[in-house]
Design a protein around this motif. Structure first.
Motif: not given
Length: 254
Positions: A207, A211, A214, A219, A222-223
């Motif tokens: 991550i 990240s 992203w 965000i 995606c996480q």
């Protein structure tokens, strides 16, 4: 495994040592292939949780073997990059234990690691411009992400060397130790990491790495699936149980 690269398993840690002291651990193609094999082992063996990359006899790595380069050999591996590392870091954490010189490709190898432990007399630098070359194995990219871009640019354009205490001031080094103690401190740091849940550690690394690319509006989307995959693991349940039962967790990596 090449005699130019030594491999040692210490607990849950795989120590990878570039062993060409007469060449200040300069990297040729054989070294790159051996490091790549060691990193494959790190990622494939469940009992291994952290890797350490270091150099023998008081130096980390002085970069590309220029004599081999003049003779037509390239140390970069397709899909893996310089040292079998710079374009394809492992999924598991990798620590650079730096003594002496970490110059040119050696600096790029250190920067490709997740964390750096350095002796207080270690030296970093990207002197490629002084040799008609370019630090194209990630040094220009990664240094500018670890220190202020203008500072990275100054060192890249001048080829000047950066002393380890200065590198720590700019945030490039995690831990600064007396000369000769880099590997010992790196092993201690690796032990701290290895005590934690393997899936959690690998996902935390992923991550942090991903990240930055992203989009702000994406965000959390995606996480979320990455975090959820860890929360659904056996180790997540084990961590919670161990906490409530006041005992150390026993991680399965599942």
């Amino acid at each position: 495994m090449s005699a130019n690269v030594l491999i040692e398993k210490i607990g849950h840690t795989l120590v990878i040592t570039i062993n060409r002291p007469a060449q200040r651990n300069a990297v040729n193609r054989a070294v790159s292939m051996a490091i790549a094999d060691a990193l494959d082992r790190l990622d494939s063996e469940d009992d291994l949780r952290v890797g350490i990359l270091t150099g023998a006899s008081g130096n980390f790595c002085s970069g590309m073997d220029l004599r081999a380069f003049v003779e037509g050999e390239r140390p970069e591996l397709e899909g893996r990059g310089f040292g079998g590392l710079t374009e394809a870091p492992p999924r598991k954490p990798l620590i650079a234990a730096v003594e002496g010189y970490a110059l040119a490709g050696g600096c790029e190898l250190a920067l490709a690691c997740d964390l750096i432990v350095a002796a207080d007399d270690a030296t970093f630098g990207l002197p490629e411009v002084c040799r008609g070359l370019v630090a194209g194995s990630g040094g220009l990219i990664r240094m500018a992400r670890k220190v202020p871009p203008a500072i990275a640019l100054e060192y890249a354009l001048t080829g000047n060397r950066m002393a380890a205490p200065i590198a720590q001031q700019w945030g490039m080094i995690n831990r600064l130790v007396p000369s000769g103690q880099a590997l010992t401190e790196a092993l201690a740091l690796a032990s701290e990491i290895a005590a934690n849940a393997p899936l959690s550690v690998m996902m935390s690394k992923r991550i942090v790495e991903e990240s930055g690319a992203w989009a702000p509006a994406e965000i959390w989307d995606c996480q979320r699936p990455l975090v959820d995959s860890v929360l659904a693991s056996d180790d997540a349940q084990e961590g919670a149980r161990a906490f409530t039962e006041k005992r150390d967790p026993v991680w399965s990596g599942r």
